[in-house]
Design a protein around this motif. Structure first.
Motif, PDB file in Angstrom:
ATOM      1  N   GLN A  12      59.135  53.215  70.291  1.00 26.38           N
ATOM      2  CA  GLN A  12      60.021  52.600  69.305  1.00 26.38           C
ATOM      3  C   GLN A  12      59.780  51.091  69.348  1.00 26.38           C
ATOM      4  OE1 GLN A  12      63.098  50.615  69.673  1.00 26.38           O
ATOM      5  NE2 GLN A  12      63.611  50.760  67.529  1.00 26.38           N
ATOM      6  N   TRP A  13      59.725  50.451  68.177  1.00 23.76           N
ATOM      7  CA  TRP A  13      59.450  49.015  68.130  1.00 23.76           C
ATOM      8  C   TRP A  13      60.449  48.292  67.225  1.00 23.76           C
ATOM      9  CZ3 TRP A  13      58.437  46.945  63.334  1.00 23.76           C
ATOM     10  CH2 TRP A  13      58.021  47.831  62.336  1.00 23.76           C
ATOM     11  N   ILE A  14      60.620  46.996  67.501  1.00 24.58           N
ATOM     12  CA  ILE A  14      61.412  46.086  66.674  1.00 24.58           C
ATOM     13  C   ILE A  14      60.642  44.771  66.621  1.00 24.58           C
ATOM     14  CG2 ILE A  14      63.602  44.855  66.380  1.00 24.58           C
ATOM     15  CD1 ILE A  14      64.860  47.029  68.214  1.00 24.58           C
ATOM     16  N   LEU A  15      60.499  44.212  65.426  1.00 25.34           N
ATOM     17  CA  LEU A  15      59.783  42.953  65.254  1.00 25.34           C
ATOM     18  C   LEU A  15      60.548  42.077  64.276  1.00 25.34           C
ATOM     19  CD1 LEU A  15      57.211  41.165  65.623  1.00 25.34           C
ATOM     20  CD2 LEU A  15      56.248  42.388  63.664  1.00 25.34           C
ATOM     21  N   THR A  16      60.783  40.826  64.679  1.00 27.10           N
ATOM     22  CA  THR A  16      61.381  39.830  63.801  1.00 27.10           C
ATOM     23  C   THR A  16      60.385  38.708  63.601  1.00 27.10           C
ATOM     24  OG1 THR A  16      63.617  40.319  64.568  1.00 27.10           O
ATOM     25  CG2 THR A  16      63.288  38.201  63.471  1.00 27.10           C
ATOM     26  N   LEU A  17      60.076  38.430  62.328  1.00 26.47           N
ATOM     27  CA  LEU A  17      59.219  37.316  61.956  1.00 26.47           C
ATOM     28  C   LEU A  17      60.071  36.301  61.222  1.00 26.47           C
ATOM     29  CD1 LEU A  17      56.095  39.253  60.620  1.00 26.47           C
ATOM     30  CD2 LEU A  17      56.384  38.179  62.855  1.00 26.47           C
ATOM     31  N   GLU A  18      59.784  35.012  61.450  1.00 27.53           N
ATOM     32  CA  GLU A  18      60.631  33.982  60.860  1.00 27.53           C
ATOM     33  C   GLU A  18      59.817  32.760  60.441  1.00 27.53           C
ATOM     34  OE1 GLU A  18      64.734  31.659  61.955  1.00 27.53           O
ATOM     35  OE2 GLU A  18      63.458  32.339  63.596  1.00 27.53           O
ATOM     36  N   LEU A  19      60.125  32.279  59.249  1.00 27.30           N
ATOM     37  CA  LEU A  19      59.703  30.968  58.781  1.00 27.30           C
ATOM     38  C   LEU A  19      60.979  30.136  58.809  1.00 27.30           C
ATOM     39  CD1 LEU A  19      57.462  31.995  55.756  1.00 27.30           C
ATOM     40  CD2 LEU A  19      56.695  30.879  57.866  1.00 27.30           C
ATOM     41  N   PRO A  20      61.183  29.339  59.849  1.00 32.57           N
ATOM     42  CA  PRO A  20      62.472  28.654  60.038  1.00 32.57           C
ATOM     43  C   PRO A  20      62.967  27.938  58.774  1.00 32.57           C
ATOM     44  CG  PRO A  20      61.091  28.310  61.948  1.00 32.57           C
ATOM     45  CD  PRO A  20      60.235  28.991  60.896  1.00 32.57           C
ATOM     46  N   GLY A  21      64.210  28.256  58.422  1.00 40.69           N
ATOM     47  CA  GLY A  21      64.844  27.653  57.270  1.00 40.69           C
ATOM     48  C   GLY A  21      64.401  28.201  55.932  1.00 40.69           C
ATOM     49  N   ARG A  22      63.433  29.131  55.940  1.00 41.63           N
ATOM     50  CA  ARG A  22      62.930  29.650  54.663  1.00 41.63           C
ATOM     51  C   ARG A  22      63.077  31.157  54.510  1.00 41.63           C
ATOM     52  NH1 ARG A  22      57.074  27.294  54.103  1.00 41.63           N
ATOM     53  NH2 ARG A  22      57.066  27.720  56.332  1.00 41.63           N
ATOM     54  N   ALA A  23      62.613  31.916  55.485  1.00 39.39           N
ATOM     55  CA  ALA A  23      62.636  33.373  55.353  1.00 39.39           C
ATOM     56  C   ALA A  23      62.511  34.018  56.727  1.00 39.39           C
ATOM     57  CB  ALA A  23      61.485  33.841  54.469  1.00 39.39           C
TER      58      ALA A  23
END
Length: 79
Positions: free
Chosen positions: A19-30
């Protein structure tokens, strides 16, 4: 509060071994957090699986191609 355990029946789709969980972030944008199960190819490394999962998520959210990984978890899918 009472909870019931849902058992997988013959009509439920099979789940992957991990089982996996991934969070990707462009700070302040998406940002996007996705999760699922995965069956690693025998002999693959944790890094191989990470790269494959990240590419899978980016294929759904192309705008996050240059995003920072805020969180990643990969665990055996069993209790």
């Amino acid at each position: 509060m009472t909870t019931q355990n849902a058992q997988q029946d013959a009509t439920s789709p099979a789940q992957g071994s991990h089982q996996w969980i991934l969070t990707l972030e462009l700070p302040g944008r998406a940002s996007a957090t996705e999760h699922g199960t995965w069956n690693p190819v025998p002999g693959s490394t944790r890094h191989d699986v990470f790269v494959a999962i990240r590419q899978h998520v980016i294929s759904r959210f192309p705008e996050l191609e240059r995003a920072t990984v805020a969180f990643f978890a990969l665990e055996p899918n069993q209790l």
